[in-house]
Write an enzyme that holds these catalytic residues in place. Structure first.
Site, mmCIF file in Angstrom:
data_model
loop_
_atom_site.group_PDB
_atom_site.id
_atom_site.type_symbol
_atom_site.label_atom_id
_atom_site.label_comp_id
_atom_site.label_asym_id
_atom_site.label_seq_id
_atom_site.Cartn_x
_atom_site.Cartn_y
_atom_site.Cartn_z
ATOM 1 N N LYS A 111 -78.794 -36.910 12.440
ATOM 2 C CA LYS A 111 -79.554 -36.229 13.495
ATOM 3 C C LYS A 111 -81.005 -36.044 13.083
ATOM 4 C CE LYS A 111 -77.596 -31.766 12.278
ATOM 5 N NZ LYS A 111 -76.634 -32.374 11.338
ATOM 6 N N LYS A 161 -79.307 -44.918 7.964
ATOM 7 C CA LYS A 161 -78.112 -44.086 8.064
ATOM 8 C C LYS A 161 -78.165 -43.267 9.358
ATOM 9 C CE LYS A 161 -76.022 -40.013 6.182
ATOM 10 N NZ LYS A 161 -76.099 -38.729 5.775
ATOM 11 N N LYS A 167 -83.767 -33.230 2.576
ATOM 12 C CA LYS A 167 -83.966 -32.484 3.816
ATOM 13 C C LYS A 167 -85.430 -32.092 3.987
ATOM 14 C CE LYS A 167 -79.259 -30.808 4.305
ATOM 15 N NZ LYS A 167 -78.329 -29.710 4.125
#
Ligand code: ADP
Ligand code: TRP
Length: 330
Positions: A197, A194, A114
């Site tokens: 968002k 992949k 992330k």
């Protein structure tokens, strides 16, 4: 009578849900809603790690509620609620955190991913797996259906439950089983990575009209000429078609690819039609539900009450075991 197993899973309201979320998580949640005592929640405390605007979080939350109900989640069959309606979750997360070595969090792959994708490296994001462990453990969950990418978080959950039980020398928490949903491979996004968002490469479940068409038409393909034979198995459009079409249609389209004279534009139009048809009923249901916010609040209130009651039963002996002073009862 054997007791029903508790099934639990959650999804973050941190953006519009896309077809990767649908095939990788939501569809399985919906199929499993009557296979046990199912608890499904909106992980909005988790969303705070990436969404720090109140109005935006409220909007995303309403969107996810509508999406789930429109797609077939039935609040008569399962407990559907918001994580923030169960404050015992954060209470347990704190206690688990005091037994969590920093080194365990440092091994977290989701955090590193992330941050590499531009998310703000806040402490909430770093300790996200502890809150997720609390989500699962606070209901004595037996089974946690999640995608492959959540495997490490479930391992951490099992680890932390064991640490708490050993530390206080009591079986305060149940060790859950993971159920890695393998029925679908990772859904590719329009750029072939992949679908996520964070990559801005999504096809949103409830997109429609021109906007949906534009997205589908933008799916990246190779430059094989229209007249040449094509390999369906290496094509992103075909990978998506496989999710929506029945076996005969998949085979027919694969033949067209191999036969030549069939372009990627044709395949994209086919995919567009399939997506529109697949979600047509849900799209209508979603519009009806959106017109009845009172019903949505009733569903969440009822789900929240049930979840909180269960959580309190699990939390009470843990509070006692820790020796935390308490001058009141809920
Ligand atoms: P995103 O990557 O868009 O932020 P999340 O990480 O919030 O999505 O994922 C929510 C759920 O959807 C997870 O259970 C995850 O396994 C599933 N999921 C997300 N993207 C995909 C994908 N491309 N293919 C399959 N499953 C996915
Ligand atoms: N981390 C999960 C995801 O990104 C969402 C989640 C939060 C969750 N708490 C959970 C999933 C508990 C299963 C169980 O998809």
């Amino acid at each position: 009578m054997t007791q029903k197993k508790t099934i639990l899973s959650g999804i973050q309201p941190s953006g519009k849900l896309h077809i990767g979320n649908y095939f990788g998580a939501m569809r399985q949640h919906i199929t499993m809603q009557d296979k046990g005592d199912a608890f499904y929640f909106l992980a909005n405390y988790h969303s705070l790690t990436s969404v720090s605007d109140g109005k935006t979080l409220t909007d995303y939350t309403m969107d996810v509620i509508l999406d789930y109900l429109a797609l077939g989640l039935d609040p008569e069959k399962c407990t559907f609620f918001a994580q923030s309606d169960v404050p015992q979750t954060t209470e347990l997360a704190w206690i688990l955190g005091t037994l969590t070595p920093v080194s365990l969090m440092e091994k977290g792959v989701a955090y590193k991913d992330k941050v590499a994708n531009g998310l703000n490296p806040n402490i909430g994001l770093f300790t996200y797996p502890i809150l997720q462990a609390a989500d699962i453990l606070i209901y004595h969950s037996d089974i946690v259906p999640v995608g492959e990418d959540q495997k490490q978080n479930i391992e951490i959950t099992r680890d932390l439950a064991g640490k708490l039980n050993r530390n206080y020398e009591q079986d305060l928490l149940k060790i859950p089983e993971e159920l890695i949903v393998k029925s679908v491979a990772t859904v590719p996004g329009v750029d072939g990575r992949k679908m996520s968002k964070s990559y801005g490469n999504t096809i949103d479940i409830f997109d429609e009209g021109k906007s949906l068409k534009k997205t589908v038409m933008s799916i990246q393909t190779d430059s094989t000429a229209l007249e040449d034979p094509k390999n369906p198995e290496t094509c992103n459009v075909f990978a998506l078609i496989k999710l929506f079409a029945d076996d005969d249609t998949i085979e027919e389209i694969a033949e067209k690819y191999r036969g030549g004279g069939y372009g990627y534009g044709h395949a994209k139009k086919e995919l567009l039609g399939l997506i529109e048809e697949y979600y047509a009923d849900a799209r209508n249901r979603r519009k009806e539900l959106a017109a009845d916010p009172g019903y949505l609040h009733d569903v969440l209130r009822e789900g929240g009450n049930k979840a909180r009651e269960r959580a309190e039963q699990v939390m009470e002996p843990i509070r006692s075991a820790t020796g935390l002073y308490r001058s009141f009862n809920y």
